[in-house]
Design a protein around this motif. Structure first.
Motif, PDB file in Angstrom:
ATOM      1  N   LEU A 184      -0.506  13.625  -6.788  1.00  0.00           N
ATOM      2  CA  LEU A 184       0.295  12.791  -7.174  1.00  0.00           C
ATOM      3  C   LEU A 184      -0.035  11.616  -6.428  1.00  0.00           C
ATOM      4  CD1 LEU A 184       3.516  15.198  -6.244  1.00  0.00           C
ATOM      5  CD2 LEU A 184       2.554  14.742  -8.082  1.00  0.00           C
ATOM      6  N   LEU A 185      -1.280  11.791  -6.309  1.00  0.00           N
ATOM      7  CA  LEU A 185      -1.693   9.565  -5.624  1.00  0.00           C
ATOM      8  C   LEU A 185      -2.621   9.704  -7.164  1.00  0.00           C
ATOM      9  CD1 LEU A 185      -3.314  10.542  -1.808  1.00  0.00           C
ATOM     10  CD2 LEU A 185      -1.425   9.597  -3.076  1.00  0.00           C
ATOM     11  N   SER A 186      -2.526   7.543  -6.636  1.00  0.00           N
ATOM     12  CA  SER A 186      -2.767   7.519  -8.366  1.00  0.00           C
ATOM     13  C   SER A 186      -4.665   7.831  -8.279  1.00  0.00           C
ATOM     14  CB  SER A 186      -2.514   5.843  -8.274  1.00  0.00           C
ATOM     15  OG  SER A 186      -2.923   5.388  -6.837  1.00  0.00           O
ATOM     16  N   GLY A 187      -5.024   6.905  -8.939  1.00  0.00           N
ATOM     17  CA  GLY A 187      -6.960   7.079  -9.004  1.00  0.00           C
ATOM     18  C   GLY A 187      -7.179   6.963  -7.423  1.00  0.00           C
ATOM     19  N   PHE A 188      -6.690   5.277  -7.621  1.00  0.00           N
ATOM     20  CA  PHE A 188      -7.634   4.238  -6.226  1.00  0.00           C
ATOM     21  C   PHE A 188      -7.376   5.768  -4.747  1.00  0.00           C
ATOM     22  CE2 PHE A 188      -6.109   1.600  -2.486  1.00  0.00           C
ATOM     23  CZ  PHE A 188      -7.869   0.589  -2.797  1.00  0.00           C
TER      24      PHE A 188
ATOM     25  N   SER B 122       1.020  -1.153   0.123  1.00  0.00           N
ATOM     26  CA  SER B 122       0.081  -0.395   0.277  1.00  0.00           C
ATOM     27  C   SER B 122       0.700   1.064  -0.152  1.00  0.00           C
ATOM     28  CB  SER B 122      -0.870  -0.362   1.573  1.00  0.00           C
ATOM     29  OG  SER B 122      -1.894   1.136   0.869  1.00  0.00           O
ATOM     30  N   TYR B 123       1.804   1.350   0.869  1.00  0.00           N
ATOM     31  CA  TYR B 123       2.761   2.675   1.133  1.00  0.00           C
ATOM     32  C   TYR B 123       3.531   3.090  -0.188  1.00  0.00           C
ATOM     33  CZ  TYR B 123       1.891   3.414   5.796  1.00  0.00           C
ATOM     34  OH  TYR B 123       1.027   3.754   6.549  1.00  0.00           O
ATOM     35  N   SER B 124       4.162   1.747  -0.498  1.00  0.00           N
ATOM     36  CA  SER B 124       4.855   1.839  -1.894  1.00  0.00           C
ATOM     37  C   SER B 124       3.600   1.925  -3.286  1.00  0.00           C
ATOM     38  CB  SER B 124       6.041   0.483  -2.364  1.00  0.00           C
ATOM     39  OG  SER B 124       4.585  -0.671  -2.876  1.00  0.00           O
ATOM     40  N   GLY B 125       2.960   1.480  -3.074  1.00  0.00           N
ATOM     41  CA  GLY B 125       2.093   2.319  -3.951  1.00  0.00           C
ATOM     42  C   GLY B 125       1.338   3.404  -4.052  1.00  0.00           C
ATOM     43  N   ALA B 126       1.666   4.047  -3.440  1.00  0.00           N
ATOM     44  CA  ALA B 126       0.540   5.399  -3.134  1.00  0.00           C
ATOM     45  C   ALA B 126       2.722   6.009  -3.528  1.00  0.00           C
ATOM     46  CB  ALA B 126       0.303   5.220  -1.566  1.00  0.00           C
TER      47      ALA B 126
ATOM     48  N   ASN C 153      -9.460   8.843  -0.552  1.00  0.00           N
ATOM     49  CA  ASN C 153      -8.194  10.212   0.143  1.00  0.00           C
ATOM     50  C   ASN C 153     -10.094  10.997   0.694  1.00  0.00           C
ATOM     51  OD1 ASN C 153      -8.094  13.367  -0.187  1.00  0.00           O
ATOM     52  ND2 ASN C 153      -5.570  12.033   0.683  1.00  0.00           N
ATOM     53  N   ALA C 154     -10.804  11.271   0.555  1.00  0.00           N
ATOM     54  CA  ALA C 154     -11.960  11.926   0.638  1.00  0.00           C
ATOM     55  C   ALA C 154     -13.043  11.493   1.710  1.00  0.00           C
ATOM     56  CB  ALA C 154     -13.415  12.259   0.100  1.00  0.00           C
ATOM     57  N   ILE C 155     -12.837   9.709   1.646  1.00  0.00           N
ATOM     58  CA  ILE C 155     -13.294   9.069   2.855  1.00  0.00           C
ATOM     59  C   ILE C 155     -12.467   8.773   3.798  1.00  0.00           C
ATOM     60  CG2 ILE C 155     -14.387   6.811   2.752  1.00  0.00           C
ATOM     61  CD1 ILE C 155     -14.618   6.780  -0.952  1.00  0.00           C
ATOM     62  N   VAL C 156     -11.627   8.336   3.548  1.00  0.00           N
ATOM     63  CA  VAL C 156     -10.738   7.626   5.355  1.00  0.00           C
ATOM     64  C   VAL C 156     -10.517   8.788   6.227  1.00  0.00           C
ATOM     65  CG1 VAL C 156      -9.686   5.853   4.174  1.00  0.00           C
ATOM     66  CG2 VAL C 156      -8.874   8.144   4.283  1.00  0.00           C
TER      67      VAL C 156
ATOM     68  N   LEU D 176      -7.671   0.993   7.956  1.00  0.00           N
ATOM     69  CA  LEU D 176      -7.858   2.107   8.121  1.00  0.00           C
ATOM     70  C   LEU D 176      -6.250   2.358   7.981  1.00  0.00           C
ATOM     71  CD1 LEU D 176     -10.350   3.452  10.781  1.00  0.00           C
ATOM     72  CD2 LEU D 176     -10.195   3.736   9.075  1.00  0.00           C
ATOM     73  N   VAL D 177      -5.309   1.743   8.730  1.00  0.00           N
ATOM     74  CA  VAL D 177      -4.445   1.187   8.637  1.00  0.00           C
ATOM     75  C   VAL D 177      -3.178   0.847   7.243  1.00  0.00           C
ATOM     76  CG1 VAL D 177      -1.738  -0.153   9.710  1.00  0.00           C
ATOM     77  CG2 VAL D 177      -3.686   0.362  11.051  1.00  0.00           C
ATOM     78  N   ILE D 178      -4.038   0.189   6.547  1.00  0.00           N
ATOM     79  CA  ILE D 178      -3.244  -0.370   4.693  1.00  0.00           C
ATOM     80  C   ILE D 178      -3.719   1.212   4.300  1.00  0.00           C
ATOM     81  CG2 ILE D 178      -3.274  -2.036   3.531  1.00  0.00           C
ATOM     82  CD1 ILE D 178      -3.926  -3.739   5.519  1.00  0.00           C
ATOM     83  N   ILE D 179      -4.504   1.094   3.830  1.00  0.00           N
ATOM     84  CA  ILE D 179      -5.488   2.019   2.671  1.00  0.00           C
ATOM     85  C   ILE D 179      -5.113   3.543   3.429  1.00  0.00           C
ATOM     86  CG2 ILE D 179      -7.370   2.791   1.304  1.00  0.00           C
ATOM     87  CD1 ILE D 179      -5.676  -0.274   0.374  1.00  0.00           C
ATOM     88  N   GLY D 180      -6.369   3.325   4.631  1.00  0.00           N
ATOM     89  CA  GLY D 180      -6.210   5.112   5.290  1.00  0.00           C
ATOM     90  C   GLY D 180      -5.112   5.811   5.414  1.00  0.00           C
TER      91      GLY D 180
END
Length: 365
Positions: free
Chosen positions: A272-276, A41-45, A281-284, A256-260
Motif C-alpha cells: 500500500l506504499l507509494s513507489g517512492f 513524509s508520514y502523511s504521504g506514506a 523500504n528494502a534499503i533503510v 532515518l527519522v524522516i524517510i526511514g
C-alpha cells in the motif's frame, strides 16, 4: 569625589546580540523544516494508502486465474491447490492467495501478521472477485496477530522507537568518549554500543512480550531481531560520525527519522506504499527491522534472510567506517614519505621534540 557621590557601575547588558538573534532564527527555521518534513513524509506514506502492487497466489479454474491477472495492482502466481497457496502466503512469497476449494466457494487466504491493512485490502479484492464470479467467499488467516495487538502495529512502534533510542544513544556516547583515536578506545566504544543495544532490546522485548502480551511465544528470536536492529542503527550512526563528523551523523539520523520510519511500512504494509517509499523500504534499516520482526513472530522465520543481510550490512558499514577513521587518526597508515618524521622524532627527544606533522613533507623533500 564628594561623600554624597557614589560611583555609577555599569550593569551588564543582557540583551541578545544580532548574532544571537540570527542563530536563534536559524535554529527555529531548521526545527520547523524538520517537523514539516516529518509530517509530509508520514502523511504521504500513511494518509491515503492505495494498493499499488500485491503479490497473490491463485488456485482454481483458468477463468478465475485470468480474471485475477486482469487486476492491474496484482501480481499473480498460479499454484496447484490450496496447500500450495497456503505455503506461498505463510512462506511470505506472496501477500495473499485466492483458492477455489469447492463448488461455488472462494477461500481468501491472508496473513494478518504481515500487516492488517494488507490483509484487509486482499480481502476486499477477493470479495469483489468472488461477487463478480458468483462465488461465496470466506477468509483464512494463516498468520494471525495476537489479541493484544489485533492490528499488528506493535512491531512497527517497537522498531521506530528503538531507532530513536539507538541513534540518540550512539550520539551521546560519541560526545562523551570523543574522537576514537586508538584501537582500544574503538573496542571500548563497540562494547558499550553492544551492551546498550542489549539493554534496549531486552527492555523492549520484556515490554512487548511479558507486559503487553503482543509479541509472544518467540522471546529469544524477538530479542535477537531487536538487538541486531539496534546495533545496525547505532553502529551506522557511530561509523558515520567517526568518519565524517557530527553534521554527517545528524544528517543520517534525520534521513532515518524522516524517510526511514515512513518507508518501514508499519501501519499500512508495503503493497500500500507509494513507489517512492517502496524503493527505500528494502534499503533503510527500519524496513528490514519490521520485516525481520514479523518473520520471526508470525511466519516461523520465513523470508528472514533478506532483512538479516540488510541489517548486517548497515552494522558492517558502520564498523568499517569507524575502524578506518581510527586507523587514519592513529597514524598506522602514514605515508612512506613520512619516514623523516619518525627519524627526527627519535633524534630530537633531548631537544625541542618537534616533528613533522603526518602527511606533511619537509621543505627539503
Amino acid at each position: 569625589m564628594g561623600k554624597h557621590h557614589t560611583p555609577v557601575t555599569d550593569k551588564p547588558d543582557n540583551r541578545p546580540s544580532r548574532t544571537d538573534i540570527r542563530n536563534m532564527a536559524l535554529v527555529m527555521a531548521a526545527l520547523a523544516v524538520f517537523v514539516i518534513a516529518m509530517i509530509a513524509s508520514y502523511s504521504g506514506a500513511f494518509a491515503k494508502p492505495t494498493l499499488h502492487q500485491m503479490a497473490v497466489a491463485v488456485a482454481g479454474p483458468r477463468q478465475l486465474v485470468d480474471v485475477v491477472r486482469d487486476q492491474d495492482a496484482l501480481t499473480v502466481t498460479e499454484v496447484a491447490d490450496a496447500a500450495a497457496a497456503h505455503d506461498q502466503v505463510f512462506g511470505r512469497e506472496t501477500d495473499a492467495a485466492f483458492v477455489v476449494d469447492g463448488p461455488g466457494h472462494l477461500d481468501i487466504v491472508v496473513a494478518g501478521g504481515g500487516g492488517r491493512s494488507v490483509a484487509s485490502a486482499a480481502e476486499q479484492v477477493g470479495r469483489t472477485i468472488a461477487a463478480d464470479a458468483g462465488l461465496t467467499a470466506d477468509v483464512t488467516d494463516v498468520a494471525p496477530t495476537t489479541a493484544a495487538d489485533p492490528q499488528g502495529t506493535v512491531v512497527f512502534y517497537a522498531v521506530i522507537f528503538l531507532s530513536i533510542g539507538a541513534s540518540v544513544g550512539a550520539t551521546i556516547f560519541g560526545t562523551m568518549m570523543g574522537a576514537v583515536r586508538k584501537p582500544s578506545t574503538l573496542a571500548w566504544r563497540t562494547l558499550s554500543l553492544a551492551a546498550y543495544a542489549a539493554v534496549l532490546a531486552g527492555g523492549v522485548t520484556c515490554y512487548v512480550d511479558v507486559i503487553l502480551g503482543a509479541l509472544t511465544g518467540h522471546t529469544w528470536q524477538v530479542f535477537g531481531a531487536l538487538f541486531l536492529y539496534a546495533m545496525a542503527v547505532a553502529g551506522a550512526v557511530t561509523g558515520v560520525a567517526a568518519a565524517f563528523g557530527t553534521i554527517a551523523s545528524a544528517a543520517l539520523t534525520a534521513f532515518l527519522v524522516i524517510i526511514g520510519n515512513a518507508a518501514a511500512a508499519g501501519p499500512v504494509g508495503k503493497p500500500l506504499l507509494s513507489g517512492f517509499y517502496t524503493t527505500f523500504n528494502a534499503i533503510v534499516p527500519q524496513g528490514s527491522g519490521v520485516a525481520l520482526l514479523r518473520s520471526v513472530e508470525y511466519f516461523g522465520g520465513n523470508a528472514a534472510m533478506t532483512p538479516l543481510v540488510t541489517l548486517a550490512a548497515w552494522a558492517g558499514a558502520g564498523c568499517v567506517l569507524a575502524v578506518a577513521a581510527t586507523v587514519i587518526r592513529s597514524g598506522a597508515l602514514g605515508s612512506p614519505l613520512n619516514y623523516r618524521a619518525s627519524h627526527d622524532r627519535n633524534h630530537s627527544r633531548g631537544r625541542d621534540r618537534a616533528v613533522l606533522r603526518p602527511r606533511v613533507l619537509s621543505p627539503i623533500d
